[in-house]
Design a protein around this motif. Sequence first.
Motif, PDB file in Angstrom:
ATOM      1  N   THR A 147      47.114  51.625  39.913  1.00 17.30           N
ATOM      2  CA  THR A 147      45.792  51.631  39.446  1.00 17.30           C
ATOM      3  C   THR A 147      45.225  50.443  40.449  1.00 17.30           C
ATOM      4  O   THR A 147      43.999  50.864  40.647  1.00 17.30           O
ATOM      5  CB  THR A 147      45.955  51.012  37.985  1.00 17.30           C
ATOM      6  OG1 THR A 147      46.657  52.115  37.369  1.00 17.30           O
ATOM      7  CG2 THR A 147      44.491  50.972  37.597  1.00 17.30           C
ATOM      8  N   ARG A 148      45.753  49.666  40.698  1.00 12.49           N
ATOM      9  CA  ARG A 148      45.191  48.551  41.670  1.00 12.49           C
ATOM     10  C   ARG A 148      44.887  49.138  43.074  1.00 12.49           C
ATOM     11  O   ARG A 148      43.834  48.885  43.648  1.00 12.49           O
ATOM     12  CB  ARG A 148      46.062  47.218  41.839  1.00 12.49           C
ATOM     13  CG  ARG A 148      46.395  46.445  40.543  1.00 12.49           C
ATOM     14  CD  ARG A 148      46.785  45.371  40.359  1.00 12.49           C
ATOM     15  NE  ARG A 148      47.322  44.474  39.249  1.00 12.49           N
ATOM     16  CZ  ARG A 148      48.471  44.494  38.476  1.00 12.49           C
ATOM     17  NH1 ARG A 148      49.572  45.249  39.148  1.00 12.49           N
ATOM     18  NH2 ARG A 148      48.403  43.986  37.702  1.00 12.49           N
ATOM     19  N   ALA A 149      45.895  49.950  43.495  1.00 12.96           N
ATOM     20  CA  ALA A 149      45.582  50.728  44.865  1.00 12.96           C
ATOM     21  C   ALA A 149      44.284  51.419  44.735  1.00 12.96           C
ATOM     22  O   ALA A 149      43.502  51.612  45.692  1.00 12.96           O
ATOM     23  CB  ALA A 149      46.923  51.495  45.054  1.00 12.96           C
ATOM     24  N   LEU A 150      44.079  52.262  43.800  1.00 13.47           N
ATOM     25  CA  LEU A 150      42.961  53.226  43.244  1.00 13.47           C
ATOM     26  C   LEU A 150      41.692  52.192  43.038  1.00 13.47           C
ATOM     27  O   LEU A 150      40.399  52.466  43.860  1.00 13.47           O
ATOM     28  CB  LEU A 150      42.953  53.864  42.191  1.00 13.47           C
ATOM     29  CG  LEU A 150      41.799  54.833  41.710  1.00 13.47           C
ATOM     30  CD1 LEU A 150      41.456  55.780  42.921  1.00 13.47           C
ATOM     31  CD2 LEU A 150      41.992  55.569  40.416  1.00 13.47           C
ATOM     32  N   VAL A 151      41.727  50.880  42.632  1.00 14.43           N
ATOM     33  CA  VAL A 151      40.505  50.020  42.715  1.00 14.43           C
ATOM     34  C   VAL A 151      40.174  49.644  44.246  1.00 14.43           C
ATOM     35  O   VAL A 151      39.033  49.642  44.557  1.00 14.43           O
ATOM     36  CB  VAL A 151      41.020  48.666  41.943  1.00 14.43           C
ATOM     37  CG1 VAL A 151      40.015  47.515  42.239  1.00 14.43           C
ATOM     38  CG2 VAL A 151      41.209  49.110  40.197  1.00 14.43           C
ATOM     39  N   ARG A 152      40.997  49.446  44.899  1.00 15.73           N
ATOM     40  CA  ARG A 152      41.087  49.031  46.432  1.00 15.73           C
ATOM     41  C   ARG A 152      40.145  50.135  46.836  1.00 15.73           C
ATOM     42  O   ARG A 152      39.037  49.952  48.042  1.00 15.73           O
ATOM     43  CB  ARG A 152      42.172  48.674  47.037  1.00 15.73           C
ATOM     44  CG  ARG A 152      42.600  47.304  46.571  1.00 15.73           C
ATOM     45  CD  ARG A 152      43.750  46.639  47.306  1.00 15.73           C
ATOM     46  NE  ARG A 152      44.891  47.422  47.522  1.00 15.73           N
ATOM     47  CZ  ARG A 152      45.936  47.489  46.516  1.00 15.73           C
ATOM     48  NH1 ARG A 152      45.720  46.578  45.644  1.00 15.73           N
ATOM     49  NH2 ARG A 152      46.951  48.331  46.678  1.00 15.73           N
ATOM     50  N   ALA A 153      40.737  51.575  46.927  1.00 12.11           N
ATOM     51  CA  ALA A 153      40.079  52.617  47.493  1.00 12.11           C
ATOM     52  C   ALA A 153      38.685  52.959  46.855  1.00 12.11           C
ATOM     53  O   ALA A 153      37.705  53.101  47.892  1.00 12.11           O
ATOM     54  CB  ALA A 153      40.789  53.774  46.936  1.00 12.11           C
ATOM     55  N   VAL A 154      38.359  52.567  45.479  1.00 12.93           N
ATOM     56  CA  VAL A 154      36.917  52.837  45.147  1.00 12.93           C
ATOM     57  C   VAL A 154      36.093  51.850  45.861  1.00 12.93           C
ATOM     58  O   VAL A 154      35.089  52.065  46.218  1.00 12.93           O
ATOM     59  CB  VAL A 154      36.680  52.748  43.632  1.00 12.93           C
ATOM     60  CG1 VAL A 154      35.500  52.613  43.093  1.00 12.93           C
ATOM     61  CG2 VAL A 154      37.661  54.037  43.024  1.00 12.93           C
TER      62      VAL A 154
END
Length: 285
Positions: free
Chosen positions: A41-48
């Motif tokens: 989830t934190r990786a997706l935050v960075r991607a967004v």
Amino acid sequence: MRSAHLSRPIRSVPAPVAARAADPVLLVAHGSRDPRAAAATRALVRAVRAARPGVPVSASWLDHTAPGPTEALRALAVAGQQRAVLVPLLLTAAYHRRVDVPAAVAAVRAAEPGFAVRVTDVLGPVGAEVDPALLAALRRRLVEAEPGRFDALVLAAAGTRDARARGSVGRVAAALGRELEVPVRVSYASAAPPSVGAAVARLRAQGARRIVVSAYFLAPGLFHDAVTAGARDAGAAAVSAPLTDAPELAGLVLRRVDALRAGPDRRGNPVPAVPLAAATRIDAA
């Protein structure tokens, strides 16, 4: 039976040239005891964040990991924000979207009456529509699994007792099968049959010889591990990884946000976060 082959190179998704001022975006994930899920989830935050520079993006979880959505939204209010957009990181509009997310928002509104919260659609199908970005993300992960040529596919999902939610999984499976031009079956890791092993066996009984499994999961964890083991025991040729921070998924998050800002059209079309012409495509030969 036609054999699919995922062969063309992946083209990157360009970030917007300039960001516009926007309300904070809070991603709300299911949550898991497995630390890999929170890391995803934190990786997706960075991607967004990378896809839309300047937009504040943060994460919360419904269970097992802090902060919860109520706590995260109240923190934004205390910091002086007047509004926020909440994006449920869910692939179906089942119990968590119908009950848990509204309860969290209601608690914030009661505690911070001047703070406005808007909630987007889930990342899975909205009505009959399956967003092309979701299909592109699933296909990306299939390419990365290096399946070679295959003649049938299983879409493996977490599982739910909600018949409407299972119907939405079926629509994703049908759309993916049409794109790859192969027969497809749905399987579930819990709550509903069939298991991934049973789905593989059913396709094999129908004449398929090389079957691959597309994992319809946002993050790694117990369910994905079980699907991987069951698929291998059943003789599947490959199992894809969860979607995690695929650039198409980050684009889909922003499409949901932009659709909410655009007004009554909930289909995600008016203001796409990533132009569809520029989105990643992985074509079947």
